[in-house]
Design a protein around this motif. Sequence first.
Motif, short mmCIF file in Angstrom:
data_model
loop_
_atom_site.label_atom_id
_atom_site.label_comp_id
_atom_site.label_asym_id
_atom_site.label_seq_id
_atom_site.Cartn_x
_atom_site.Cartn_y
_atom_site.Cartn_z
N LEU A 58 38.76 -88.07 2.68
CA LEU A 58 39.79 -87.42 1.87
C LEU A 58 40.54 -86.37 2.68
O LEU A 58 41.78 -86.30 2.63
N TYR A 59 39.81 -85.58 3.45
CA TYR A 59 40.45 -84.50 4.21
C TYR A 59 41.34 -85.05 5.32
O TYR A 59 42.42 -84.52 5.58
N VAL A 60 40.92 -86.13 5.97
CA VAL A 60 41.75 -86.72 7.02
C VAL A 60 43.03 -87.29 6.42
O VAL A 60 44.12 -87.11 6.97
N ARG A 61 42.91 -87.96 5.28
CA ARG A 61 44.11 -88.51 4.65
C ARG A 61 45.05 -87.39 4.21
O ARG A 61 46.28 -87.52 4.30
N ALA A 62 44.49 -86.26 3.76
CA ALA A 62 45.33 -85.13 3.38
C ALA A 62 46.01 -84.52 4.61
O ALA A 62 47.21 -84.24 4.59
N LEU A 63 45.25 -84.33 5.69
CA LEU A 63 45.82 -83.78 6.91
C LEU A 63 46.90 -84.69 7.49
O LEU A 63 47.91 -84.23 8.02
N ALA A 64 46.69 -86.01 7.38
CA ALA A 64 47.69 -86.96 7.87
C ALA A 64 48.98 -86.88 7.07
O ALA A 64 50.04 -87.29 7.56
N ARG A 65 48.90 -86.34 5.87
CA ARG A 65 50.10 -86.18 5.04
C ARG A 65 50.65 -84.77 5.10
O ARG A 65 51.47 -84.38 4.27
N GLY A 66 50.18 -84.00 6.06
CA GLY A 66 50.76 -82.68 6.29
C GLY A 66 50.06 -81.52 5.64
O GLY A 66 50.60 -80.42 5.59
N ALA A 67 48.84 -81.72 5.13
CA ALA A 67 48.12 -80.61 4.49
C ALA A 67 47.87 -79.48 5.48
O ALA A 67 47.53 -79.72 6.64
N ARG A 68 48.04 -78.26 5.01
CA ARG A 68 47.75 -77.07 5.80
C ARG A 68 46.31 -76.66 5.50
O ARG A 68 45.99 -76.30 4.37
N TYR A 69 45.47 -76.70 6.52
CA TYR A 69 44.04 -76.44 6.36
C TYR A 69 43.70 -75.14 7.10
O TYR A 69 43.88 -75.04 8.31
N LYS A 70 43.21 -74.15 6.35
CA LYS A 70 42.83 -72.87 6.94
C LYS A 70 41.35 -72.60 6.67
O LYS A 70 40.78 -73.09 5.68
N VAL A 71 40.74 -71.81 7.54
CA VAL A 71 39.34 -71.42 7.36
C VAL A 71 39.22 -69.94 7.69
O VAL A 71 39.88 -69.43 8.60
N ILE A 72 38.40 -69.23 6.89
CA ILE A 72 38.14 -67.83 7.16
C ILE A 72 36.67 -67.66 7.54
O ILE A 72 35.82 -68.48 7.18
N GLU A 73 36.36 -66.58 8.26
CA GLU A 73 35.01 -66.36 8.75
C GLU A 73 34.09 -65.76 7.69
O GLU A 73 32.87 -65.81 7.83
N HIS A 74 34.66 -65.18 6.64
CA HIS A 74 33.85 -64.62 5.55
C HIS A 74 32.95 -65.71 4.98
O HIS A 74 33.38 -66.87 4.80
N CYS A 75 31.70 -65.38 4.69
CA CYS A 75 30.73 -66.37 4.22
C CYS A 75 30.51 -66.25 2.72
O CYS A 75 30.09 -65.20 2.23
N GLY A 76 30.77 -67.34 1.99
CA GLY A 76 30.57 -67.34 0.55
C GLY A 76 29.83 -68.56 0.04
O GLY A 76 29.59 -68.68 -1.17
N TYR A 77 29.44 -69.48 0.93
CA TYR A 77 28.80 -70.73 0.51
C TYR A 77 27.40 -70.79 1.11
O TYR A 77 27.23 -70.64 2.33
N GLY A 78 26.40 -71.03 0.27
CA GLY A 78 25.03 -71.18 0.74
C GLY A 78 24.61 -72.64 0.68
O GLY A 78 24.67 -73.26 -0.39
N ALA A 79 24.20 -73.20 1.79
CA ALA A 79 23.80 -74.62 1.87
C ALA A 79 22.32 -74.72 2.19
O ALA A 79 21.85 -74.15 3.18
N VAL A 80 21.60 -75.42 1.34
CA VAL A 80 20.18 -75.64 1.54
C VAL A 80 20.00 -76.94 2.30
O VAL A 80 20.42 -78.01 1.82
N VAL A 81 19.39 -76.88 3.47
CA VAL A 81 19.23 -78.05 4.33
C VAL A 81 17.96 -78.78 3.95
O VAL A 81 16.86 -78.21 4.00
N ARG A 82 18.10 -80.04 3.57
CA ARG A 82 16.96 -80.85 3.16
C ARG A 82 16.97 -82.14 3.95
O ARG A 82 17.98 -82.84 4.01
N GLY A 83 15.84 -82.49 4.54
CA GLY A 83 15.74 -83.72 5.32
C GLY A 83 15.85 -84.96 4.48
O GLY A 83 16.16 -86.04 4.98
#
Length: 347
Positions: free
Chosen positions: A203-228
């Motif tokens: 989905l993100y590649v198709r959006a970027l291919a259509r000109g989507a502006r994608y930004k990222v900030i260094e502030h951390c707000g998402y917690g991901a639990v890593v499970r094997g």
Amino acid sequence: MAGTTAQTSDAQTSDTETICVIIAAKNAADTIQAAVKSALFENLVSEVVVVDDGSTDDTAQAARLADDGTGRLNIISLKVNQGPSAARNQAIAASSAPLIAILDADDFFFPGRFEPMLAESDWDMLADNIAFMADPSMAEAPERFEARSRSISLIEFVEGNISQRGKPRGETGFLKPVIRRSFLEEHGLRYDEKMRLGEDYDLYVRALARGARYKVIEHCGYGAVVRGNSLSARHRTHDLRMLYEADEAILSDPLLPMAARDVITRHRDHIRARYEHRAFLDVKAQNGGGAAISYLLGRLQFAPAVSTAIFYDKLDAFRGNSTPAAAAAPTAMRYLLPGVPVVEDRL
């Protein structure tokens, strides 16, 4: 149309724009309550849509226990499992908030995730930093990083999804952006419901291919639990095929810029090599070594990649290392992106 400039308004996110949090869940009764609570805690969240995707446990009931009585929680129960793409599409269709955020059923938001993000302007997809941990009990307050932002190009995003043995991946595929609904609607974009692996990447590649502006900030707000034992760690051979075929569909656009075409081709070939290795092992398990050799002889162009993968499988087995590095749970909280810590004023 590939390479076109996004037509979405450049105006800074207004105070009236709110967020729909989408949670696709299957057999997540043990974790869904914490995920829903963290989403409902956010003031900027106007909707939380949980799609119980054919669970055989009490996922839906566990989600209801997190309801805060504000009327923002909507639970959709599917009798038959349809996969994360279909579940997310149903949640998008059932919601109306102008901004969409994806939350995995075993992850959570740190309090105040969205305020630093929505202070940014000129974006169609906006992600923040992620803290990885082995257990939710490790979820102390994350380190405070300055909310510095940068843009991610299509090329950088795809390159970050191509792994190399012995080298850390760029990890752009792990980012969890907030997406403008208006951009999805304008370009007719939804998750590909045939995909159960890499659906976000596609989905993100198709959006970027259509000109989507994608930004990222260094502030951390998402917690991901890593499970094997996560779904992504147990993907099927067929899922790999759907992923490289998704790349081929993107490459079929004659207006795709050459630089983008080159990097997507590399990603496709990387996934195709993984698919052929898995297919070889499937044939061997079902019909024996002779049939597997015959299978590979019919695909000689993939023989070097398959042989290399088999060699490293045996090397890992010899060393007793059977767990892929990507699936290994961190022993301490680690961050997806480097960041500059906020310096507290000291009087």
